[in-house]
Design an enzyme around this catalytic site. Structure first.
Site, short mmCIF file in Angstrom:
data_model
loop_
_atom_site.label_atom_id
_atom_site.label_comp_id
_atom_site.label_asym_id
_atom_site.label_seq_id
_atom_site.Cartn_x
_atom_site.Cartn_y
_atom_site.Cartn_z
N PRO A 9 0.79 -1.22 0.00
CG PRO A 9 -0.10 -1.09 2.14
CD PRO A 9 0.55 -2.04 1.20
CG ASN A 10 -0.32 4.26 1.24
OD1 ASN A 10 -1.30 4.78 0.70
ND2 ASN A 10 -0.39 3.69 2.43
NE ARG A 17 3.82 6.70 1.76
CZ ARG A 17 4.04 5.47 2.22
NH1 ARG A 17 4.51 4.55 1.42
NH2 ARG A 17 3.75 5.18 3.45
CE1 TYR A 22 8.56 5.31 3.48
CE2 TYR A 22 7.00 7.13 3.30
CZ TYR A 22 7.44 5.99 3.94
OH TYR A 22 6.78 5.52 5.06
CG ASN A 73 8.37 -1.59 0.71
OD1 ASN A 73 7.75 -1.73 1.78
ND2 ASN A 73 8.97 -0.46 0.38
CB ALA A 76 1.34 0.29 6.72
CG HIS A 79 5.00 -2.05 10.39
ND1 HIS A 79 6.34 -2.37 10.49
CD2 HIS A 79 4.92 -1.00 9.50
CE1 HIS A 79 7.04 -1.53 9.72
NE2 HIS A 79 6.20 -0.70 9.11
CG ASP A 86 -0.54 -17.13 8.41
OD1 ASP A 86 0.51 -17.35 9.03
OD2 ASP A 86 -1.66 -17.04 8.96
CD GLU A 97 10.73 -7.02 6.29
OE1 GLU A 97 11.20 -8.04 6.85
OE2 GLU A 97 10.11 -6.15 6.88
CG HIS A 99 10.98 -1.86 5.13
ND1 HIS A 99 9.62 -1.87 4.88
CD2 HIS A 99 11.24 -3.00 5.79
CE1 HIS A 99 9.10 -2.97 5.39
NE2 HIS A 99 10.05 -3.68 5.94
CG LEU A 100 11.75 2.86 -0.43
CD1 LEU A 100 10.30 3.20 -0.65
CD2 LEU A 100 12.61 3.39 -1.55
CB SER A 101 12.06 4.86 5.69
OG SER A 101 11.06 3.93 6.13
NE ARG A 106 9.46 6.42 9.09
CZ ARG A 106 8.54 6.22 8.14
NH1 ARG A 106 8.74 5.24 7.25
NH2 ARG A 106 7.47 6.95 8.08
NE ARG A 110 6.24 4.65 10.21
CZ ARG A 110 5.19 4.71 9.38
NH1 ARG A 110 4.94 3.72 8.55
NH2 ARG A 110 4.40 5.76 9.37
C1 DQA Z 1 8.01 1.36 4.21
C2 DQA Z 1 7.99 1.57 5.73
C3 DQA Z 1 6.62 1.31 6.30
O1 DQA Z 1 6.62 1.54 7.71
C4 DQA Z 1 5.61 2.24 5.67
O2 DQA Z 1 4.31 1.97 6.15
C5 DQA Z 1 5.64 2.20 4.18
C6 DQA Z 1 6.94 2.18 3.52
C7 DQA Z 1 9.37 1.74 3.59
O3 DQA Z 1 9.60 1.36 2.46
O4 DQA Z 1 10.16 2.43 4.23
O5 DQA Z 1 4.62 2.28 3.53
O6 DQA Z 1 7.79 -0.02 3.95
#
Ligand code: DQA
Length: 146
Positions: A9-10, A17, A22, A73, A76, A79, A86, A97, A99-101, A106, A110
């Protein structure tokens, strides 16, 4: 070898964003970069993004027997989603896995990943480059195991 690149998502909004968190690369930019790495490594990519938890799970189910590994990725859902974890264990698809951040620098909510414990490994905090590192690490691990 076929590798799935799964974004949650997002992440379709990358580029606009919260760029201070990010970065300025769009998801298309990231996927273009990954295509170059994939060509260098001699693997094919399947790309998918969804804002919906169930759709991400359905995509993983559809990738069973199709892809040999996934870079994910999960945004959210990382978390919160026991269902997504599953789906990874149910399909037995190995994954890395990303994550950009740096999620550990944070908010506390997270700091926990539902996926990390069943992943090959994680790349966090290295921005868009992290996807390429995750792809290289995944392919090298799968080749070592083969
Ligand atoms: C994220 C970190 C997550 O906590 C956040 O909800 C995202 C992006 C990252 O790529 O840093 O949507 O996965």
């Amino acid at each position: 070898m076929i590798i799935g690149i799964l974004n949650g998502p997002n992440l379709n909004l990358l580029g606009t964003r919260e760029p201070q968190i990010y970065g300025s690369a769009t998801l298309d930019d990231i996927n273009t970069g990954l295509a170059h790495v994939a060509a260098e490594l001699g693997v094919r990519l399947e790309l998918a993004q969804s804002n919906t938890e169930g759709t991400l799970i359905d995509i993983l189910h559809g990738w069973r027997g199709v892809v040999q590994g996934v870079v994910v990725n999960a945004g959210a859902y990382t978390h919160t989603s026991l269902a997504l974890r599953d789906a990874f264990t149910a399909t037995s698809i190995p994954f890395v896995e990303v994550h950009l951040s740096n999620v550990y620098a944070r908010e506390p909510e997270r700091h926990h990943s539902m996926l990390a414990g069943v992943a090959i490994g994680s790349v966090t905090g290295l921005g868009a480059d992290g996807y390429a590192f995750a792809l290289r690490g995944l392919v090298s691990t799968l080749r070592r195991r083969a």
